[in-house]
Structures are given as structure tokens and as C-alpha cells.
Motif scaffolding. Sequence first.
Motif, mmCIF file in Angstrom:
data_model
loop_
_atom_site.group_PDB
_atom_site.id
_atom_site.type_symbol
_atom_site.label_atom_id
_atom_site.label_comp_id
_atom_site.label_asym_id
_atom_site.label_seq_id
_atom_site.Cartn_x
_atom_site.Cartn_y
_atom_site.Cartn_z
ATOM 1 N N GLU A 162 0.832 -1.200 0.000
ATOM 2 C CA GLU A 162 0.000 0.000 0.000
ATOM 3 C C GLU A 162 0.869 1.255 0.000
ATOM 4 O O GLU A 162 0.588 2.219 -0.725
ATOM 5 C CB GLU A 162 -0.926 -0.006 1.214
ATOM 6 N N VAL A 219 -6.288 -1.952 -8.080
ATOM 7 C CA VAL A 219 -7.023 -2.065 -6.814
ATOM 8 C C VAL A 219 -8.534 -2.124 -7.065
ATOM 9 O O VAL A 219 -9.334 -1.664 -6.258
ATOM 10 C CB VAL A 219 -6.671 -0.898 -5.865
ATOM 11 N N LYS A 222 -11.176 -3.091 -4.343
ATOM 12 C CA LYS A 222 -11.337 -2.296 -3.132
ATOM 13 C C LYS A 222 -12.508 -1.319 -3.268
ATOM 14 O O LYS A 222 -12.822 -0.845 -4.364
ATOM 15 C CB LYS A 222 -10.044 -1.539 -2.806
ATOM 16 N N TYR A 225 -11.832 1.991 -5.068
ATOM 17 C CA TYR A 225 -11.535 2.003 -6.507
ATOM 18 C C TYR A 225 -12.283 3.143 -7.189
ATOM 19 O O TYR A 225 -13.480 3.333 -6.998
ATOM 20 C CB TYR A 225 -11.954 0.670 -7.134
#
Length: 548
Positions: A162, A219, A222, A225
Amino acid sequence: MRNKLTAAVLLSAGLLSMTSCKKYLDINTDPDTTQEPSVSSVLPPILSSIPYGIQRDGVYTAKYVQNWNTYANGNADTYDRHGYSFSGGTQAYTWQMTYQMFGNNLNYLIAKSEKTNEPDYTAVGLALKAWVFQHTTDYNTDIPFYDAFKDGQLTFRYDTQETIYKAVDSMCRRALTYLDKADAMTGSKLAKGDFSYNGNLSKWRKFVYGVLARNWHHVSNKSTYNADSVISYCEKAMNSVADDFCIPFDATNNDNSNYWGTFRDNMGTVRQSNFIVRLLDGSAFTGVQSFNNRDPRISHMLSASGDTTNGNGGYRGVDPGVGDPYSAVTSGVNFPKKVAIAYGDSMYASPNPGVFIENGKYLFKNKAPMPVMTYAEMQFIKAEAHMRKGEKPKAYDAYITGIKAHFDFINRDYSSIRGALPIYNKNPIPTTTRDKYLASANVAQNFNVLTMSDIMMQKYIALWGWGFFETWVDLRRFHYIDNDPATGQRVYKTFNFPTSFASTNNLKPVYRVRPHYTSEYTYNLAELVRLGVLAQDYHTIECWFSQP
């Protein structure tokens, strides 16, 4: 002794520091050698190291995603079965590219160009640093970033994936700022060191937006997003195949030739997979193997076996962990059924590496370029982002544009990139042939019937043979065998796991590659213990980017 020890540890840890040479190795200072080389002389070796990392590790990653697999009959290949081998050099070239070959050479280029007010080189340096750390974190997950190039350290703390994603975004934005400065300058010397884009700042800007598109799109699982941002970055990235980022090869000797070319002969033990054959013969899309459903790209991308009786013109493949059932056949009626090597149709043996001949096929030629990022890829990313927003008409437009872009990719004249050879087979694909394919059952005929599977399988075709790292990102985002909620069928239709996973996997697929074995397990062991890398199935733990 102190000088030698420090240099040895830095090198073993994958960190080769140009800027620290004088500090530690001043006994080796040579008055006849430039101590501060020009940035134009530093950029070419950095660019040339990209295939070094991608192609060598790609041999194994391509097995995970079934671009190709080992051909030997019944061969229980470790990587075919999603395993990992604890050895010094295996799957370690990405690490070496990032920390040694790019490493402080790239840091020097950035710092030197800032000092000499050459914002074009600073921008390119930041763009490449963003790209390489994006690539490496997607490959290895947690890796050293902030500690990576600190002088005097013998151990290096790993940052989370991350954290690195955020750092990549930041480097891209800094690169864009320097590109703005470069646009306002006169007398750019970037072309002197840039053998990929020949100093074209507009194309470098598109490359930076391509890195951002990947960074924000990976991503997708997620809640954070942002499809709108992904779409915006794709639209600012490559506008045509002329913007594709490729690395050329001079191909005058072994060292400057394509790693996958005939002379270097590194493809001898692998063969195209049955999965890519099913995609290109139409059976994965339509459920029927027939000439009417055959993709015209198949004769340019794949190698035909000698037989023409299997319904698809002799195109066969191998399955992971199984190999080619005819691989041991040396004569007789089944001999022509053997899967041909990537270098050419009905070619079963590797060429003699002592003879520098320019045959080969598709990207498997001595002087074929190495693609790194393409217009077609950006269009499929854009199509998926629109699809996730529920904007199916826009998704369909990008999907069709992506397919056309890959036909253009095959048909492109690459000679402007240091005289690179074309990758099509004999002649480009005619537009009428392409349009016939677009009207076939392999392609969704309108946005109402478009599915995520349609987009992702066409993207797989467009990235086959070079973009396997991005394909691996995609497969992991879809956990390899996730279903498309719109159809209840697998997104990657007919993609199957190997018949048996490696014994170290606990029957789980691979999601990451372990850190560099020699340096990290020897010199940075405490950090690996902290991260849990020593666990036998560490390589099967899902990465941060693909988690919700």
C-alpha cells in the motif's frame, strides 16, 4: 577490507551505489574515467535492463498464467504447478533490475539532471522509477523502498505494498511536473539517451499516465476504486500503437539480442499452452473448434504443429503439469502432432545457437522489440473500468478499440525503433480479415451482450507473449477462477488450475514471488522473519492490491 566488505554487502543485497563509490572505493578512483557521467550516457543502460528483468522472470511467470508451459510429457514442472524453487537466480531478475541495474544508477540520473537543470531527464527518471517499483511490488509485494538506497546500511526494512502504491502515484505526479518544465525548455538533449521514444516528451507523458492507469486500476477489488480516474488516465495515455513503449534490440551479437530470439535459444523447454490455443481457435469463446471461429491472429502469434487433422489447422498446446503427450515421439503418424516451438511452424527442435539466423515468429525473433506498455492494454483497462461503472456502451467502444489496437500492434512497422523487425508472419493482417473476425461469434456484437469475460479474455490475447506480469495481476484480481456475476461462468473461460499444485502450496495458487533468495535470505533474514516470508506457503498469500 572495510571497503571490500561494504561493497560486497551492497551488491549482494541488490544495491549497487554509483553515488557512494567515491566514499567507499576511492582507492579505485581512476583519473582517466569520468566520475560523473552525463545523464544521456546513463539512460541507455537503464532502458536496456528492462528486458533483462522482464524476459528472464517472465519465463516463469508466463507459466503461472499459462502463456506457455513445459512441454516434456508428464513433467511435473515446479512453476507449471504454481510452486517456487529456493535458488539464487531463479525468479530473481526483477529484483536485480530494480535494485542493482536501475538502482542508484537511476537515482544518480534524477539527482544529476536536477542539478544540471535538465527536467526532461528528471521526468524520464521519475517515470521509470515509478514503473519499476509498480512492477516489482506487483511481483514481490512488500519490498524495500524508503530504505533501499541508504548508504551505510547492511539491512533494509520492507515497506508495505500500500505504501509503495502511494509512492508510485507520487513519483508519477512529480514526473508530470518535470515534463511541464521540459515542455517550456529549448535545446532538449533527451533524444541522445532515449532509444525508445527518441526524446519525444509527449510520448513520455503518455507513458506516465499509463503507469497511473495501472496503479489505480490494480485495486479494482477495493471499495476505494475510482473508475473515473482510471478512465481519465487511460484517455491521457497511449493514443495509438505509435505510442507503445517498446525496447528494441540491435541484435548484432548475443548480448544485445532478444532473450527470446533464436540465437539466444531460451524457449527450448516451453511450448504454447492449450489455453491460448483455445482463445485463438475460438473454442474458448464459442465452445466449438472450427475454421469459421478461428482468429486470424493465430497464424502470427502461435506455431503450428505439422498435423492438419485436429480441426484447427495444426495448432496445438500443452497443459500445465502434463506437457505434450507427443513430446517423446520421434517418428510415425503421431510425430506431426507434437507442439511446435515458438520460433516457427512445425519446428520441434531449438535452432543451433552457434548460428546467428534471423528466423523466429512473433516476438520470438532476435530483433523483435520487447513491448512494455501498449495502447491496446490501455483500451482494455478503460473497457473494464467503464464496465465496473455500468457504462456498457462506453465499455463496448473501448473493447472494440482494444481488439483493433492489437491487430495494429501485430501489423505495425517497427523499423523506426532502431530498425526492429516486424512481428507479423510474412504479411500484415488485411483490414477485411480483421473486420470479418470482429463480426464473428468470438466478439460481442453489441454492448447489451458484452461481458467482463469478453473484455478480459481479449486483453489476455493482446498481452500474450509479453505482458504476462499484467496478466498475472488480472488473474489474481479475479482469483484465477472467479465467475462473472452477469453470466455465472468463469471470467477466464476454460482456464483451469494445473492437475496438481506443488506440494509446498497446500493446494493454493501462487500470488507473489519471494524476495531475492541470495541477498535477502543471507543478509536480511531478520526482516524476512518479521514479514513471515519463511513460511513454506508464503508465495500463496494474497497480495494487498487484490484484496477487498
